[in-house]
Design a protein around this motif. Structure first.
Motif, PDB file in Angstrom:
ATOM      1  N   THR A  75     -17.219 -30.340 -53.218  1.00 28.09           N
ATOM      2  CA  THR A  75     -16.144 -30.776 -52.329  1.00 28.09           C
ATOM      3  C   THR A  75     -15.556 -32.096 -52.797  1.00 28.09           C
ATOM      4  O   THR A  75     -16.153 -32.824 -53.594  1.00 28.09           O
ATOM      5  N   HIS A  76     -14.381 -32.423 -52.273  1.00 32.67           N
ATOM      6  CA  HIS A  76     -13.696 -33.655 -52.632  1.00 32.67           C
ATOM      7  C   HIS A  76     -14.304 -34.849 -51.892  1.00 32.67           C
ATOM      8  O   HIS A  76     -15.033 -34.686 -50.906  1.00 32.67           O
ATOM      9  N   ARG A  78     -14.851 -38.043 -49.435  1.00 30.09           N
ATOM     10  CA  ARG A  78     -14.521 -38.218 -48.022  1.00 30.09           C
ATOM     11  C   ARG A  78     -15.144 -39.486 -47.468  1.00 30.09           C
ATOM     12  O   ARG A  78     -16.159 -39.973 -47.965  1.00 30.09           O
ATOM     13  N   CYS A 108      -7.070 -34.749 -45.491  1.00 32.30           N
ATOM     14  CA  CYS A 108      -7.282 -34.315 -44.114  1.00 32.30           C
ATOM     15  C   CYS A 108      -7.724 -35.524 -43.300  1.00 32.30           C
ATOM     16  O   CYS A 108      -8.669 -36.220 -43.677  1.00 32.30           O
ATOM     17  N   GLN A 111     -10.229 -32.799 -38.330  1.00 28.47           N
ATOM     18  CA  GLN A 111     -10.532 -31.376 -38.439  1.00 28.47           C
ATOM     19  C   GLN A 111     -11.419 -30.913 -37.301  1.00 28.47           C
ATOM     20  O   GLN A 111     -12.176 -31.692 -36.711  1.00 28.47           O
ATOM     21  N   MET A 123      -7.278 -28.051 -39.635  1.00 24.39           N
ATOM     22  CA  MET A 123      -7.171 -29.268 -40.430  1.00 24.39           C
ATOM     23  C   MET A 123      -5.792 -29.862 -40.212  1.00 24.39           C
ATOM     24  O   MET A 123      -4.786 -29.152 -40.302  1.00 24.39           O
ATOM     25  N   ARG A 125      -3.510 -32.590 -41.988  1.00 26.20           N
ATOM     26  CA  ARG A 125      -3.447 -33.278 -43.270  1.00 26.20           C
ATOM     27  C   ARG A 125      -2.205 -34.157 -43.356  1.00 26.20           C
ATOM     28  O   ARG A 125      -1.279 -34.025 -42.545  1.00 26.20           O
ATOM     29  N   TYR A 134      -2.852 -27.771 -42.128  1.00 27.69           N
ATOM     30  CA  TYR A 134      -3.222 -27.375 -43.487  1.00 27.69           C
ATOM     31  C   TYR A 134      -2.068 -27.753 -44.420  1.00 27.69           C
ATOM     32  O   TYR A 134      -1.684 -28.916 -44.474  1.00 27.69           O
ATOM     33  N   GLN A 135      -1.476 -26.784 -45.139  1.00 25.52           N
ATOM     34  CA  GLN A 135      -0.355 -27.089 -46.031  1.00 25.52           C
ATOM     35  C   GLN A 135       0.955 -26.468 -45.559  1.00 25.52           C
ATOM     36  O   GLN A 135       1.886 -26.315 -46.348  1.00 25.52           O
ATOM     37  N   TYR A 188     -10.531 -37.068 -45.840  1.00 29.80           N
ATOM     38  CA  TYR A 188     -11.242 -36.091 -46.653  1.00 29.80           C
ATOM     39  C   TYR A 188     -10.240 -35.530 -47.656  1.00 29.80           C
ATOM     40  O   TYR A 188      -9.287 -34.850 -47.284  1.00 29.80           O
ATOM     41  N   GLN A 190      -7.971 -33.629 -50.273  1.00 30.09           N
ATOM     42  CA  GLN A 190      -7.558 -32.245 -50.469  1.00 30.09           C
ATOM     43  C   GLN A 190      -6.816 -32.161 -51.806  1.00 30.09           C
ATOM     44  O   GLN A 190      -6.997 -33.003 -52.673  1.00 30.09           O
ATOM     45  N   ASN A 191      -5.990 -31.172 -51.989  1.00 28.54           N
ATOM     46  CA  ASN A 191      -5.213 -31.105 -53.231  1.00 28.54           C
ATOM     47  C   ASN A 191      -4.159 -32.213 -53.250  1.00 28.54           C
ATOM     48  O   ASN A 191      -3.698 -32.671 -52.201  1.00 28.54           O
TER      49      ASN A 191
END
Length: 215
Positions: A75-76, A78, A108, A111, A123, A125, A134-135, A188, A190-191
């Motif tokens: 995971t990324h 956080r 994020c 969540q 989520m 973000r 989300y996105q 946290y 994300q992309n």
């Protein structure tokens, strides 16, 4: 599904102050203190290097080059607060005042953890200065450098989530199932992460409503 709703007719059973709906009306506030949350941060760093609490403000930050939560995780990075109420039924609500400094991206900030076939039911973000689900499309197009009030309501039996920003209902979505949930907030990655990600929070509240009284 992203639904934008501004419908004051739905507030019949709730207080309205200064033309803004109070989403906490009818809920019972639960205790929230240091015994009821945990700091999730890069596994190789002490908490104080990615979190501070001064004058009632939780400040959480992380770098894109930081380690994940535990050794071996994919995971990324956080720096998040995990709230210690785990629930599987009822109507639960998170309330907090958030602040995202300009430049934070691909992160994020809040969540609802727990779902079936994925990790989360919700989520929120930040991408390009907007608060997003989300996105998908922006919920709030300009979120940087200002305090905002966030209320997230999860009706487990109805499998429904509602998101209010500054007292306005902006998002209604189905959750993603699951039998166990809890709230998290902070940062946290994300992309498209920025090199540094930060959010600040104050006025955190956790509330509950009996299932006999629907949101």
């Amino acid at each position: 599904m992203v639904v934008v709703i501004i419908n004051w007719g739905s507030s019949v059973n709730c207080e309205v102050m200064m033309d803004v709906l109070d989403p906490t009306c009818g809920f019972t506030e639960l205790p929230f203190n240091t015994s009821l949350y945990q700091i999730h941060k890069p596994y190789d760093l002490p908490v104080a290097q990615r979190y501070s609490f001064v004058d009632g403000i939780h400040d959480l930050w992380v770098y894109s080059t930081d380690k994940p939560l535990y050794n071996g995780s994919t995971t990324h990075p956080r720096s998040e607060i995990k709230i210690g109420y785990t629930y599987s039924s009822g109507i639960w609500q998170f309330e907090g005042q958030g602040y995202v400094p300009k430049g934070t991206n691909g992160v994020c900030i809040m969540q609802v953890f727990g779902a079936s076939r994925r990790a989360t039911s919700l989520m929120l973000r930040v991408y390009n200065g907007s608060l997003t689900y989300y996105q998908s499309a922006a919920i709030v197009p300009e979120i940087f450098d200002r305090w905002f009030r966030l209320n997230v309501i999860h009706d487990v039996e109805a499998a429904m989530l509602k998101v209010y920003v500054d007292g306005v209902l902006l998002l209604v979505v189905a959750d993603h199932g699951g039998k166990s949930h809890y709230f998290k907030f902070g940062v946290y990655g994300q992309n498209d992460m920025s090199s540094c990600m930060e959010s600040r929070w104050k006025g955190i509240r956790v509330l509950y409503k009996n299932v006999t009284s629907r949101v």
